[in-house]
Write a protein that holds these residues in place. Structure first.
Motif, PDB file in Angstrom:
ATOM      1  N   ASN A 116      27.812  29.350  41.398  1.00 28.05           N
ATOM      2  CA  ASN A 116      26.469  28.925  41.800  1.00 28.05           C
ATOM      3  C   ASN A 116      26.062  27.617  41.140  1.00 28.05           C
ATOM      4  N   GLU A 117      27.048  26.771  40.853  1.00 24.12           N
ATOM      5  CA  GLU A 117      26.783  25.472  40.247  1.00 24.12           C
ATOM      6  C   GLU A 117      26.956  24.373  41.283  1.00 24.12           C
ATOM      7  N   PRO A 118      26.013  23.410  41.358  1.00 21.59           N
ATOM      8  CA  PRO A 118      26.198  22.269  42.268  1.00 21.59           C
ATOM      9  C   PRO A 118      27.380  21.432  41.812  1.00 21.59           C
ATOM     10  N   ALA A 119      27.901  20.622  42.721  1.00 21.63           N
ATOM     11  CA  ALA A 119      29.089  19.827  42.395  1.00 21.63           C
ATOM     12  C   ALA A 119      29.041  18.497  43.137  1.00 21.63           C
ATOM     13  N   TYR A 120      29.674  17.497  42.551  1.00 22.56           N
ATOM     14  CA  TYR A 120      29.814  16.210  43.210  1.00 22.56           C
ATOM     15  C   TYR A 120      31.052  16.223  44.096  1.00 22.56           C
ATOM     16  N   VAL A 121      31.006  15.504  45.202  1.00 19.68           N
ATOM     17  CA  VAL A 121      32.207  15.235  45.985  1.00 19.68           C
ATOM     18  C   VAL A 121      33.080  14.288  45.164  1.00 19.68           C
ATOM     19  N   ASN A 122      34.371  14.562  45.106  1.00 22.94           N
ATOM     20  CA  ASN A 122      35.253  13.797  44.228  1.00 22.94           C
ATOM     21  C   ASN A 122      35.728  12.487  44.849  1.00 22.94           C
ATOM     22  N   THR A 123      34.772  11.745  45.375  1.00 20.21           N
ATOM     23  CA  THR A 123      34.970  10.355  45.770  1.00 20.21           C
ATOM     24  C   THR A 123      33.595   9.715  45.702  1.00 20.21           C
ATOM     25  N   ILE A 124      33.531   8.413  45.576  1.00 17.96           N
ATOM     26  CA  ILE A 124      32.222   7.766  45.467  1.00 17.96           C
ATOM     27  C   ILE A 124      31.630   7.622  46.876  1.00 17.96           C
ATOM     28  N   LEU A 125      31.268   8.772  47.416  1.00 16.62           N
ATOM     29  CA  LEU A 125      30.866   8.866  48.815  1.00 16.62           C
ATOM     30  C   LEU A 125      29.573   8.115  49.104  1.00 16.62           C
ATOM     31  N   ALA A 126      28.591   8.206  48.218  1.00 22.36           N
ATOM     32  CA  ALA A 126      27.328   7.513  48.451  1.00 22.36           C
ATOM     33  C   ALA A 126      27.526   5.998  48.430  1.00 22.36           C
ATOM     34  N   ASP A 127      28.283   5.510  47.476  1.00 22.99           N
ATOM     35  CA  ASP A 127      28.572   4.079  47.397  1.00 22.99           C
ATOM     36  C   ASP A 127      29.249   3.590  48.666  1.00 22.99           C
ATOM     37  N   LYS A 128      30.289   4.303  49.094  1.00 15.50           N
ATOM     38  CA  LYS A 128      31.075   3.819  50.228  1.00 15.50           C
ATOM     39  C   LYS A 128      30.341   3.995  51.549  1.00 15.50           C
ATOM     40  N   THR A 129      29.568   5.074  51.685  1.00 17.62           N
ATOM     41  CA  THR A 129      28.776   5.250  52.904  1.00 17.62           C
ATOM     42  C   THR A 129      27.729   4.146  53.016  1.00 17.62           C
ATOM     43  N   ALA A 130      27.054   3.854  51.907  1.00 16.02           N
ATOM     44  CA  ALA A 130      26.085   2.757  51.920  1.00 16.02           C
ATOM     45  C   ALA A 130      26.777   1.421  52.165  1.00 16.02           C
ATOM     46  N   GLY A 131      27.980   1.257  51.629  1.00 15.09           N
ATOM     47  CA  GLY A 131      28.738   0.032  51.873  1.00 15.09           C
ATOM     48  C   GLY A 131      29.063  -0.165  53.342  1.00 15.09           C
ATOM     49  N   LEU A 132      29.462   0.906  54.006  1.00 22.23           N
ATOM     50  CA  LEU A 132      29.704   0.834  55.448  1.00 22.23           C
ATOM     51  C   LEU A 132      28.423   0.464  56.189  1.00 22.23           C
ATOM     52  N   THR A 133      27.293   1.003  55.712  1.00 18.06           N
ATOM     53  CA  THR A 133      26.010   0.704  56.337  1.00 18.06           C
ATOM     54  C   THR A 133      25.659  -0.774  56.180  1.00 18.06           C
ATOM     55  N   VAL A 134      25.940  -1.328  55.013  1.00 15.28           N
ATOM     56  CA  VAL A 134      25.738  -2.770  54.807  1.00 15.28           C
ATOM     57  C   VAL A 134      26.586  -3.562  55.799  1.00 15.28           C
ATOM     58  N   ALA A 135      27.851  -3.172  55.933  1.00 14.94           N
ATOM     59  CA  ALA A 135      28.757  -3.924  56.802  1.00 14.94           C
ATOM     60  C   ALA A 135      28.276  -3.924  58.246  1.00 14.94           C
TER      61      ALA A 135
END
Length: 389
Positions: free
Chosen positions: A158-177
């Motif tokens: 019952n512990e939250p976890a991060y996705v093991n890739t910098i998903l927020a950075d890369k998703t936002a990067g795609l959005t910039v592009a």
């Protein structure tokens, strides 16, 4: 040079991952990208592993097809050197806080006066329109705030976890592009530049809530938030008798074929699972049954059976297996390159293909300050014919 952005000139005032990923995509697509760095350089330069200080693997993988210029923007002369590039630039991408950009005299209004066609894109944590404006943000922070870490909660602990890739950075990067590309397209019609804001928090809330808004889409709510199929505790790589496989029957026909393969015709005809609407309401039960069945046979047998029945499936690849995948070898995605200072490198190529204007890898990640602002300005002035406008 090739690519749909050939002749576009980009000033990249970003560091770490979000902005550099976006500008690397632009560079891959033919843009001339000039990376402006402080005397210390992009902090990602120092992320291990590395052969030489300042040329870490992550930096190399986010910064090909760029030239590096060192400017200390605390010094007025260096600010003037940057301003001298603005009239010939098409795009400026930055992840400095907007208030700092204004203090430096690099705000949109000031730069637009020098170049009315400039596309000016800010990529940072939170929109300037809200109360979180100016707060520092990194991938982990945005994963937590956007709800992404919550939906990754381990059903056992019952512990939250991060996705093991910098998903927020890369998703936002795609959005910039794509945002910059759209603005460049609009400029061809209007002849005018504009300012763009790409905040990570809002981008990831939009990204995650498309399916997870779920029942709260309706007023009044028709159920809780969270797309139930994705939230099932049984949705995971399934344990076989000797390993793991990924398996995803999706249509009614695929589910029926799977349970017939598993010698469970009773489940194949169960009305709870034959209608898509009913199936979605009982998906946790269904995935639990699937997990029980998969555990009875070894991986190789399942792979053969599932392939013969045309049911979506896969082995669970390790990172090493992915890089050695024969399909990726067929398409040339994993490449060997020779870096001028770092020697032989393995690099991931360009996944997108254009029939007429393909992207290309023309240069590998630059060492800090390989060029000067004066050299760039002279180059741009001498090559005005390359501009697409």
């Amino acid at each position: 040079m090739t690519g749909p952005l050939q002749g576009i000139r980009v000033i990249d005032m970003t560091s770490v991952a979000m902005g550099p990923y976006a500008t690397q995509i632009m560079g891959d697509m033919g843009a001339d990208v000039v990376k402006v760095e402080s005397p210390e350089g992009d902090v990602f330069r120092y992320a291990a592993p590395a052969k030489h200080t300042g040329m870490g693997a992550a930096f190399i993988n986010f910064n090909r097809n760029k030239r590096s210029v060192v400017l200390d923007l605390k010094k007025p002369d260096d600010v003037q050197s940057l301003l001298a590039l603005i009239p010939e630039a098409d795009v400026l991408v930055y992840n400095v806080r907007p208030r700092s950009m204004k203090k430096l005299g690099l705000d949109f209004d000031t730069l637009q006066a020098l170049n009315p066609r400039l596309i000016y894109c800010g990529a940072y944590g939170f929109s300037e329109k809200g109360r979180y404006a100016g707060r520092p943000a990194f991938d982990d922070i945005i994963q937590a705030m956007s709800g992404l870490a919550s939906v990754q909660t381990n059903p056992v602990t019952n512990e939250p976890a991060y996705v093991n890739t910098i998903l927020a950075d890369k998703t936002a990067g795609l959005t910039v592009a794509y945002s910059v590309a759209m603005a460049l397209f609009e400029r061809e019609r209007s002849g005018k530049g504009q300012s763009i804001e790409v905040p990570m928090f809002e981008t990831m809330v939009s990204f995650g809530m498309l399916e997870h808004l779920a029942g709260s889409t309706f007023e009044p709510a028709e159920g809780p938030m969270g797309y139930q199929r994705l939230m099932s505790k049984w949705r995971r790589p399934y344990r076989t008798a000797d390993g793991f496989i990924a398996l995803m029957p999706y249509t009614t026909a695929q589910w029926q074929r799977f349970f017939r393969l598993a010698d469970r015709p009773d489940v194949a005809e169960d009305p709870r699972f034959m209608d898509p609407s009913q199936r979605s309401q009982h998906i946790n039960t269904l995935y639990g049954m699937l997990a029980d069945v998969v555990a009875l046979k070894p991986t190789a047998q399942w792979l053969e059976l599932l392939a013969s029945a045309d049911i979506p499936h896969s082995e669970v690849f390790s990172l090493d297996t992915v890089v050695a995948d024969p399909h990726l070898a067929d398409v040339g995605l994993v490449q060997q390159q020779e870096h001028p200072t770092e020697g032989p490198l393995k690099t991931i190529g360009i996944p997108v293909t254009f029939s007429r204007t393909p992207g290309s890898i023309r240069r590998l990640a630059p060492n800090l300050g390989e060029q000067t602002a004066a050299e760039i300005a002279q180059d741009w002035a001498a090559n005005k014919a390359m501009r697409t406008d």
